[in-house]
Design a protein around this motif. Structure first.
Motif, PDB file in Angstrom:
ATOM      1  N   GLU A  18       4.246  19.558 -33.110  1.00 41.91           N
ATOM      2  CA  GLU A  18       3.590  19.504 -31.796  1.00 41.91           C
ATOM      3  C   GLU A  18       3.394  20.866 -31.157  1.00 41.91           C
ATOM      4  N   ILE A  19       4.173  21.854 -31.573  1.00 47.55           N
ATOM      5  CA  ILE A  19       4.156  23.145 -30.877  1.00 47.55           C
ATOM      6  C   ILE A  19       3.626  24.266 -31.761  1.00 47.55           C
ATOM      7  N   ASN A  20       2.592  24.947 -31.236  1.00 51.61           N
ATOM      8  CA  ASN A  20       1.972  26.028 -32.010  1.00 51.61           C
ATOM      9  C   ASN A  20       1.829  27.313 -31.196  1.00 51.61           C
ATOM     10  N   GLY A  21       2.779  27.557 -30.284  1.00 48.77           N
ATOM     11  CA  GLY A  21       2.668  28.766 -29.483  1.00 48.77           C
ATOM     12  C   GLY A  21       3.947  28.987 -28.704  1.00 48.77           C
ATOM     13  N   PRO A  22       3.940  29.980 -27.795  1.00 45.92           N
ATOM     14  CA  PRO A  22       5.159  30.285 -27.033  1.00 45.92           C
ATOM     15  C   PRO A  22       5.650  29.064 -26.246  1.00 45.92           C
ATOM     16  N   ALA A  23       6.923  28.752 -26.398  1.00 44.84           N
ATOM     17  CA  ALA A  23       7.506  27.576 -25.739  1.00 44.84           C
ATOM     18  C   ALA A  23       8.732  27.995 -24.931  1.00 44.84           C
ATOM     19  N   ILE A  24       8.963  27.247 -23.859  1.00 44.24           N
ATOM     20  CA  ILE A  24      10.144  27.519 -23.041  1.00 44.24           C
ATOM     21  C   ILE A  24      10.914  26.236 -22.795  1.00 44.24           C
ATOM     22  N   ILE A  25      12.185  26.409 -22.494  1.00 45.73           N
ATOM     23  CA  ILE A  25      13.008  25.285 -22.060  1.00 45.73           C
ATOM     24  C   ILE A  25      13.954  25.802 -20.979  1.00 45.73           C
ATOM     25  N   ALA A  40      14.962  23.092 -30.828  1.00 44.24           N
ATOM     26  CA  ALA A  40      13.717  23.854 -30.701  1.00 44.24           C
ATOM     27  C   ALA A  40      13.847  25.230 -31.345  1.00 44.24           C
ATOM     28  N   GLN A  41      15.023  25.814 -31.205  1.00 43.07           N
ATOM     29  CA  GLN A  41      15.283  27.119 -31.823  1.00 43.07           C
ATOM     30  C   GLN A  41      15.153  27.017 -33.345  1.00 43.07           C
ATOM     31  N   LYS A  42      15.724  25.934 -33.885  1.00 45.86           N
ATOM     32  CA  LYS A  42      15.635  25.728 -35.327  1.00 45.86           C
ATOM     33  C   LYS A  42      14.178  25.516 -35.752  1.00 45.86           C
ATOM     34  N   ALA A  43      13.403  24.866 -34.902  1.00 50.06           N
ATOM     35  CA  ALA A  43      12.003  24.573 -35.240  1.00 50.06           C
ATOM     36  C   ALA A  43      11.106  25.784 -35.017  1.00 50.06           C
ATOM     37  N   LEU A  44      11.396  26.556 -33.974  1.00 48.26           N
ATOM     38  CA  LEU A  44      10.426  27.557 -33.522  1.00 48.26           C
ATOM     39  C   LEU A  44      10.894  29.008 -33.626  1.00 48.26           C
ATOM     40  N   GLY A  45      12.194  29.209 -33.762  1.00 51.05           N
ATOM     41  CA  GLY A  45      12.706  30.580 -33.826  1.00 51.05           C
ATOM     42  C   GLY A  45      12.337  31.365 -32.587  1.00 51.05           C
ATOM     43  N   GLU A  46      11.756  32.549 -32.794  1.00 53.55           N
ATOM     44  CA  GLU A  46      11.464  33.466 -31.687  1.00 53.55           C
ATOM     45  C   GLU A  46      10.363  32.965 -30.749  1.00 53.55           C
ATOM     46  N   LEU A  47       9.627  31.936 -31.188  1.00 49.94           N
ATOM     47  CA  LEU A  47       8.596  31.370 -30.302  1.00 49.94           C
ATOM     48  C   LEU A  47       9.223  30.721 -29.069  1.00 49.94           C
ATOM     49  N   LEU A  48      10.494  30.368 -29.184  1.00 49.61           N
ATOM     50  CA  LEU A  48      11.177  29.694 -28.068  1.00 49.61           C
ATOM     51  C   LEU A  48      11.923  30.685 -27.185  1.00 49.61           C
ATOM     52  N   THR A  49      11.691  30.587 -25.878  1.00 46.52           N
ATOM     53  CA  THR A  49      12.507  31.322 -24.908  1.00 46.52           C
ATOM     54  C   THR A  49      13.274  30.333 -24.030  1.00 46.52           C
ATOM     55  N   PRO A  50      14.554  30.175 -24.265  1.00 48.44           N
ATOM     56  CA  PRO A  50      15.347  29.349 -23.334  1.00 48.44           C
ATOM     57  C   PRO A  50      15.562  30.160 -22.053  1.00 48.44           C
ATOM     58  N   ILE A  51      15.321  29.523 -20.909  1.00 45.09           N
ATOM     59  CA  ILE A  51      15.468  30.210 -19.622  1.00 45.09           C
ATOM     60  C   ILE A  51      16.660  29.608 -18.875  1.00 45.09           C
ATOM     61  N   TYR A  52      17.621  30.457 -18.568  1.00 40.56           N
ATOM     62  CA  TYR A  52      18.776  30.008 -17.792  1.00 40.56           C
ATOM     63  C   TYR A  52      18.672  30.591 -16.392  1.00 40.56           C
ATOM     64  N   ILE A  53      18.559  29.725 -15.387  1.00 39.98           N
ATOM     65  CA  ILE A  53      18.449  30.173 -13.996  1.00 39.98           C
ATOM     66  C   ILE A  53      19.809  30.036 -13.322  1.00 39.98           C
ATOM     67  N   ASP A  54      20.380  31.160 -12.905  1.00 41.16           N
ATOM     68  CA  ASP A  54      21.647  31.100 -12.176  1.00 41.16           C
ATOM     69  C   ASP A  54      21.330  30.850 -10.711  1.00 41.16           C
ATOM     70  N   THR A  55      21.525  29.594 -10.294  1.00 38.25           N
ATOM     71  CA  THR A  55      21.178  29.171  -8.934  1.00 38.25           C
ATOM     72  C   THR A  55      22.258  29.537  -7.917  1.00 38.25           C
ATOM     73  N   GLY A  56      23.399  30.038  -8.398  1.00 38.95           N
ATOM     74  CA  GLY A  56      24.527  30.263  -7.493  1.00 38.95           C
ATOM     75  C   GLY A  56      25.257  28.962  -7.201  1.00 38.95           C
ATOM     76  N   LEU A  57      24.752  27.865  -7.779  1.00 42.54           N
ATOM     77  CA  LEU A  57      25.347  26.547  -7.559  1.00 42.54           C
ATOM     78  C   LEU A  57      26.018  26.048  -8.835  1.00 42.54           C
ATOM     79  N   GLY A 124      14.858  18.209 -21.701  1.00 36.19           N
ATOM     80  CA  GLY A 124      15.999  17.436 -22.200  1.00 36.19           C
ATOM     81  C   GLY A 124      16.152  16.060 -21.575  1.00 36.19           C
ATOM     82  N   THR A 125      15.060  15.457 -21.181  1.00 36.39           N
ATOM     83  CA  THR A 125      15.105  14.101 -20.613  1.00 36.39           C
ATOM     84  C   THR A 125      15.747  13.118 -21.600  1.00 36.39           C
ATOM     85  N   ILE A 126      16.669  12.297 -21.113  1.00 35.50           N
ATOM     86  CA  ILE A 126      17.228  11.260 -21.996  1.00 35.50           C
ATOM     87  C   ILE A 126      16.849   9.878 -21.454  1.00 35.50           C
TER      88      ILE A 126
END
Lengths: 304, 304
Positions: A18-25, A40-57, A124-126
């Motif tokens: 399904e994914i053929n370009g830069p992806a984020i999670i 996604a990392q296993k599927a896409l390698g460097e195409l994936l950028t996981p983004i961690y937002i430190d909300t302070g919460l 990551g919807t379940i």
């Protein structure tokens, strides 16, 4: 889910298809987003950028651990503490608070998505999230469900058919550490849903410490579905000979199969007494500790 | 107190010696004021007017029972519900709330004192009240301690040397019914100290019902020093498929010798579960029930 290994294989293949370009999670460190990030990392390698937002919460030490566990990926961590605290300023209504955190979250996330020219969003919807969203019970659990101004080519939800216990099995099979695969659900709005009334830095600090104590005392020995501390107001107390006005902390520990219904754990009294004693003695300005004895329904698991 | 009968005899004699004109006492129905009223009635007969002020902050059925038990005396009952609710309007600070109730109480009481040309005031102050007043822990427990504009010839405190358990012995010896001699302490400001934040008619009605359920389930089988329900805020819940925003009720049940220190009772889980279930199903708009696990200190017994 019939078989964990087959599920993993199929999910990775599906992401590749399904994914053929830069992806984020949006990686929160919860078991759902962690599993998706690894798949996604296993599927896409460097195409994936996981983004961690430190909300302070976030919980005590959480941001540091995320960096340690997912540092091998193309991880982007964003410090947005001030932004979230400002977004929450003056708000007391639980829906408004959730919306404010959700909006701040999506805004930060979209800024990063644009900068990265991301074309694909992984979520990551379940299964129970989808059911509950339909009833309006969760107005913001994770990024899903909020309107996005970024026009992604597609949104991929690799674990949307799984229940929580199945996600944990997958996490374990993927080699994620125990603190992730056995990690309790932690809501998107973070500690803000564990503060009744306005969210302030003071309250966040108190509830974060109380939360850490509750987890230390309950996680290993009792393996609750979810356990935490919440601030529910101020009440009177006595210190020395003086009357004080201190925080009331609620302790929640529930058993559940899938989070859709839950029952309070019947903890031994010596454990409850120890938690009470640690919280009131280790955290300044706490006058009282209560234990939540309500199932879901009629209560929710979180306090909001 | 060496001997109950001797104490009673001496107390009645003392009242006779000190009082030579119309006397009043604020009768709340608590064991302290009830004992003093009976002692004073025995000493003074028709010279004594016990005054019962219905603040609207009383427990379920309480006013009716007071009339039944003390109707043989020269009892004056005053309905001041609106006055107290107005006095409490807009107040959220526990000290201000106590002061408002105390002031409304003393004003009503003084109006009656003047009308009756009362020259003597009898008060049910007991030993721990005096100790705690010195530390500022109780800002208004009963009428004592508030400045009075009525210039009484003297204020008589017949049980000011007794501890609570001694007062109960005297009450029993005086033939007062069990609901009085084994009655829990109930603070002067009534249900207003069991409501965190502003006192409204809605909250009073909810907390009164919750309180009645807690007393029904706990009083007889567990004989707590004190047990009650308090409203401590609003939180989220689920009814049917819908998210709701309902009251959080705290249940308190403590053991104590004299009220100066106290410990939470370690109740059986099936009892806590039944209380939770009754409160959330019988009272509309309650979403959550918590059990207070804090001793005094650092918490007070009441929530305020």
């Amino acid at each position: 889910m019939v078989n964990v290994d087959k599920f993993i294989e199929k999910a990775i293949q599906q992401i590749k298809d399904e994914i053929n370009g830069p992806a984020i999670i949006a990686l929160s460190g919860g078991v759902d987003s962690s599993v998706c990030a690894v798949l996604a990392q296993k599927a896409l390698g460097e195409l994936l950028t996981p983004i961690y937002i430190d909300t302070g919460l976030m919980r005590k030490g959480e941001t540091q651990r995320i960096k340690e566990i997912f540092g091998y990926m193309n991880l982007l961590t964003i410090n947005s503490k001030e932004r979230f605290l400002n977004a929450l300023k003056g708000l007391t209504d639980p829906e408004e608070k959730r919306m404010a955190v959700g909006e701040a979250f999506i805004r930060v996330f979209e800024e990063e998505a644009k900068e990265l020219n991301a074309r694909y969003l992984i979520q990551g919807t379940i299964y129970p999230d989808r059911i509950e969203s339909e009833g309006g019970i969760k107005s913001h659990h994770n990024v899903g469900g909020l309107p996005s101004v970024v026009d992604f080519d597609s949104i991929v939800e690799p674990i949307s058919e799984l229940y929580k216990d199945e996600v944990r099995e997958v996490a374990q099979a993927l080699g994620l550490p125990k603190e992730i695969f056995s990690r309790m659900p932690f809501p998107g709005p973070g500690l803000s849903v564990r503060i009744i009334g306005e969210v302030t830095q003071d309250k966040v600090d108190v509830v974060r410490e109380a939360n850490a104590i509750v987890e230390e005392e309950l996680l290993e020995p009792f393996k609750p579905w979810q356990t935490f501390a919440a601030i529910i107001g101020k009440g009177t107390g006595v210190k020395g000979d003086q009357r004080i006005h201190g925080w009331i902390i609620a302790v929640r520990a529930v058993e559940s199969r899938d989070g859709m219904t839950a029952g309070p754990m019947e903890l031994p009294w010596n454990v409850l007494n120890k938690i009470e004693s640690r919280i009131t003695s280790e955290i300044p300005d706490v006058a009282r500790v209560v234990y939540d004895i309500t199932p879901k329904p009629p209560a929710t698991i979180e306090f909001e």
